[in-house]
Design an enzyme around this catalytic site. Structure first.
Site, short mmCIF file in Angstrom:
data_model
loop_
_atom_site.label_atom_id
_atom_site.label_comp_id
_atom_site.label_asym_id
_atom_site.label_seq_id
_atom_site.Cartn_x
_atom_site.Cartn_y
_atom_site.Cartn_z
N TYR A 1 1.26 -9.37 13.41
CA TYR A 1 0.20 -9.05 12.44
C TYR A 1 -1.07 -8.56 13.18
CZ TYR A 1 -2.80 -9.87 8.31
OH TYR A 1 -3.67 -9.73 7.25
N LYS B 1 -2.90 -4.92 12.82
CA LYS B 1 -4.27 -4.81 12.28
C LYS B 1 -5.24 -4.23 13.32
CE LYS B 1 -3.40 -6.37 8.15
NZ LYS B 1 -3.47 -5.46 6.99
P1 NAD Z 1 -0.87 -9.88 -1.35
O1 NAD Z 1 0.43 -10.30 -0.74
O2 NAD Z 1 -1.42 -10.66 -2.48
O3 NAD Z 1 -0.79 -8.35 -1.80
C1 NAD Z 1 -0.19 -7.36 -1.00
C2 NAD Z 1 0.46 -6.35 -1.92
O4 NAD Z 1 1.07 -5.34 -1.09
C3 NAD Z 1 1.59 -6.97 -2.78
O5 NAD Z 1 1.43 -6.60 -4.13
C4 NAD Z 1 2.85 -6.40 -2.15
O6 NAD Z 1 3.93 -6.25 -3.07
C5 NAD Z 1 2.34 -5.04 -1.65
N1 NAD Z 1 3.24 -4.49 -0.63
C6 NAD Z 1 3.80 -5.13 0.41
N2 NAD Z 1 4.63 -4.31 1.09
C7 NAD Z 1 4.58 -3.11 0.46
C8 NAD Z 1 5.22 -1.85 0.66
N3 NAD Z 1 6.08 -1.68 1.66
N4 NAD Z 1 4.94 -0.84 -0.19
C9 NAD Z 1 4.07 -1.01 -1.21
N5 NAD Z 1 3.43 -2.17 -1.47
C10 NAD Z 1 3.69 -3.21 -0.64
O7 NAD Z 1 -1.88 -9.84 -0.12
P2 NAD Z 1 -3.47 -9.68 -0.07
O8 NAD Z 1 -4.00 -10.94 0.46
O9 NAD Z 1 -4.01 -9.10 -1.32
O10 NAD Z 1 -3.55 -8.62 1.13
C11 NAD Z 1 -3.93 -7.27 0.96
C12 NAD Z 1 -4.28 -6.71 2.33
O11 NAD Z 1 -5.38 -7.45 2.88
C13 NAD Z 1 -3.14 -6.84 3.37
O12 NAD Z 1 -3.12 -5.67 4.16
C14 NAD Z 1 -3.56 -8.04 4.18
O13 NAD Z 1 -3.02 -8.00 5.48
C15 NAD Z 1 -5.06 -7.89 4.17
N6 NAD Z 1 -5.77 -9.14 4.46
C16 NAD Z 1 -5.68 -10.23 3.63
C17 NAD Z 1 -6.37 -11.39 3.96
C18 NAD Z 1 -6.34 -12.62 3.10
O14 NAD Z 1 -6.93 -13.63 3.49
N7 NAD Z 1 -5.71 -12.61 1.94
C19 NAD Z 1 -7.12 -11.44 5.13
C20 NAD Z 1 -7.18 -10.33 5.95
C21 NAD Z 1 -6.52 -9.17 5.61
#
Ligand code: NAD
Length: 245
Positions: free
Chosen positions: A153, A157
């Site tokens: 990861y 990132k």
């Molecule tokens: P989440 O799992 O709730 O949402 C991610 C979405 O991406 C889901 O709806 C999933 O179905 C979709 N997805 C996954 N693989 C896919 C693909 N191959 N094609 C199309 N869609 C796809 O996660 P989130 O927490 O909303 O995360 C969103 C972004 O933010 C991610 O990139 C994550 O790494 C980043 N992020 C999240 C956090 C956190 O604390 N939640 C922190 C840092 C970064």
């Protein structure tokens, strides 16, 4: 100069839920036309219907380059040329390196990093023609500082940040900005997988003493696509309550 009057046609990948959904909502509320893509057509259509008539859902797996090219063609027909791209789709497959399977590594790099390459390449042509575009890559504070148990990861990132800075240099003269947002601990399905003890341990390290909401990330994404951010490119902005300090 920025073109303040441009009509925003936005694509948010992984827009079915979580941070992506919040981004789509923020753009929709400001009057933009918003395309959201996600793996499940049912989920993405449900989300789009909740967010209003200027939001349309598409089933597309962003790890599939042909599916990405098809997605951009469909959005072009339905709305016009995408000029705001939010590369948000992401997954984690956390485990220690010694236990990490090839599939854990490859799926995370493919979903979090390669997808951004496919989407940016598909979007850049139209943005260059319009001489205006905004790209926001959803990185993470883990991409800035690393984290044991998350080598895959973290690499994806950090890769997004360096990819974005390089692309920002390629596209700056065309009035296209490329920035990264680096969320800390945000309350979504992704972080709900953590145990209560893990969550409490993280919150203890957050100077602001709480988790963040998807809306708090979405506001920064929207800012980066707004006229207020017209002179910001190549940046990686933490949205983390001070966690990465
Ligand atoms: P989440 O799992 O709730 O949402 C991610 C979405 O991406 C889901 O709806 C999933 O179905 C979709 N997805 C996954 N693989 C896919 C693909 N191959 N094609 C199309 N869609 C796809 O996660 P989130 O927490 O909303 O995360 C969103 C972004 O933010 C991610 O990139 C994550 O790494 C980043 N992020 C999240 C956090 C956190 O604390 N939640 C922190 C840092 C970064």
């Amino acid at each position: 100069m920025s073109n303040d009057n441009v009509e925003q046609i936005v694509l948010v990948t992984g827009g079915g839920r979580g941070i992506g959904r919040a981004c789509a909502q923020a753009f929709a509320e400001s009057g933009a036309k918003v395309a959201i893509c996600d793996l499940s057509l049912e989920v993405v259509e449900q989300t789009a219907s909740e967010l209003g008539s200027n939001v349309k859902g598409y089933a597309a797996d962003v790890t599939d380059r042909e599916a990405v090219d098809k997605l951009f063609k469909s959005i072009e027909q339905d709305f016009g040329t995408v000029n705001v791209l939010v590369n948000n789709a992401g997954i984690n497959r956390d485990t220690l390196l010694m236990r990490m399977k090839d599939a854990d590594w490859e799926s995370v790099i493919q979903t979090n990093l390669n997808s951004a390459f496919y989407c940016c390449r598909a979007a850049a042509r139209g943005m260059i023609k319009q001489r205006w575009g905004r790209i926001v890559n959803m990185s993470s504070i883990i991409g800035l500082r690393g984290q044991g148990g998350q080598t895959n990861y973290a690499a994806s990132k950090a890769g997004l940040i360096a990819f974005g800075k390089s692309l920002a240099q390629e596209l700056a003269s065309r009035n296209i900005t490329v920035n990264a947002v680096c969320p800390g601990y945000i309350e979504t399905s992704m972080t709900n997988e953590l145990s209560d003890e893990q969550k409490a341990a993280i919150v203890e390290r957050v100077p602001m003493g709480r988790v963040g909401s998807p809306e708090e990330v979405a506001r920064v994404v929207q800012f980066l696509a707004s006229p207020a951010a017209s002179y910001i490119t190549g940046a990686a902005i933490p949205v983390d309550g001070g966690l990465a300090m």
